[in-house]
Design an enzyme around this catalytic site. Structure first.
Site, short mmCIF file in Angstrom:
data_model
loop_
_atom_site.label_atom_id
_atom_site.label_comp_id
_atom_site.label_asym_id
_atom_site.label_seq_id
_atom_site.Cartn_x
_atom_site.Cartn_y
_atom_site.Cartn_z
CE LYS A 199 -3.78 -2.56 1.93
NZ LYS A 199 -4.44 -3.15 3.10
CD GLN A 209 -3.55 -4.80 6.25
OE1 GLN A 209 -3.36 -3.83 5.52
NE2 GLN A 209 -4.20 -5.87 5.85
CG ASP A 249 -10.14 -0.90 4.17
OD1 ASP A 249 -9.82 -1.17 3.00
OD2 ASP A 249 -9.47 -1.19 5.16
#
Ligand code: NAP
Length: 285
Positions: free
Chosen positions: A53, A97, A120
């Site tokens: 990322k 994460q 997300d």
């Protein structure tokens, strides 16, 4: 023989578009999109995802901040960091994460992220928006699947679409996106009876099961579009998908490979969401 839909090619196209637009808003508006990635503990797979990322951010011209916290971090400490990032004008997107260590309630952490920075799209408010079809961000993996389907101009309207898997991050939103495009959608799961009968009726079959080579040729209709979300390991520890490529590919009209299919799309869509977040937060949308 099926046409292979290459996630490598489509994801590069998405990243090139994001890069071009980022250069443009930087030049015109002085805005540099910023993504904060928070990782707790030292799970090796999570480490790889976070590094990828960061690399993707650098490639498209974003600012990225990484917060690597020890496995002993408390839920309160993590939420305090999320709140600090919510308030930071330099950060447009926040990604925590997953999975988090067992002593931390993932739901509480996700709910602490400001919905405007939830790139997300896991926050209930964004999930609700997806349900009613009024969304800014889509969860990255299902959005990546849609991008792959669109890249080949595959018709969804009126088609039988079967999704195997009903997780909150893949199966359910996947089904909703296909429904928004007028697919006739069936969601299947571990309690589904006669799964093969249902999958054999699919014009578009999306496998998000988490079981190596689960979907075999006898489960697929001739000419079906088969999208493999799985990221599994076979008996030799080699990366493979939920679809048994060798038996399914001869029957399918289109198929995504693993690796090089849905996987690369997820990060590309995260970049797209972060750019969108920066534009919204700066009044450009
Ligand atoms: P998950 O949360 O474990 O969900 C798996 C789903 O499969 C569940 O809904 C489960 O049903 C269903 N299932 C399990 N066994 C089944 C069976 N025998 N028949 C029918 N359905 C069955 O997994 P996930 O997070 O959705 O991920 C799925 C796969 O996608 C994994 O391989 C994961 O690594 C991969 N993935 C890839 C990306 C990417 O970027 N490419 C991103 C996310 C996930 P129940 O609900 O009844 O248990």
């Amino acid at each position: 023989m099926a046409k292979i839909i290459s996630g490598k090619i489509v994801s590069q196209r998405v990243r090139d578009d994001v890069k071009r637009e980022t250069e443009s808003i930087k030049a015109k508006n002085g805005i540099v999109p910023g993504l904060a990635v928070v990782i707790v503990g030292d799970d090796p797979a999570s480490r790889v995802y976070v590094n990828n990322k960061k690399k993707a951010c650098a490639e498209v011209g974003f600012k990225s901040e990484e917060y690597a916290l020890s496995a002993e971090t408390t839920q309160e400490e993590l939420i305090a960091l999320v709140k600090k990032l919510n308030a930071s004008p330099e950060i447009n997107g926040i990604l925590v994460q997953l999975p988090l260590p067992k002593h931390i309630n993932e739901k509480a952490v996700i709910e602490a992220i400001s919905p405007e920075k939830d790139v997300d799209a896991f926050h209930v408010s964004n999930v609700g928006r997806i349900m009613i079809g009024d969304y800014h961000f889509l969860p990255c993996t299902p959005a990546g699947v849609m991008e792959l389907i669109h890249s080949e101009n595959i018709e969804i309207c009126g088609k039988n679409c079967v999704v195997i898997g009903r997780s909150n991050i893949v199966g359910k939103p996947m089904a909703m996106l296909l429904l928004h495009e007028n697919g006739t959608v069936t969601i299947t799961h571990s309690r589904t009876k006669n799964l093969s009968e249902i999958t054999r009726n699919a014009d578009i079959l999306v496998a998000a099961v988490g079981k190596p080579k689960f979907v075999t040729g006898d489960m697929v209709k001739n000419g079906a579009v088969v999208i493999d979300v799985g990221m599994d390991r076979d008996e030799n520890g080699k990366l493979c998908g939920d679809v048994d490529f060798d038996s399914v590919e001869p029957k399918a009209s289109y198929i995504t490979p693993v690796p090089g299919g849905v996987g690369p799309m997820t990060i590309a869509m995260l970049m797209k969401n972060t750019l969108m977040a920066a534009k919204i937060q700066n009044g450009l949308i």
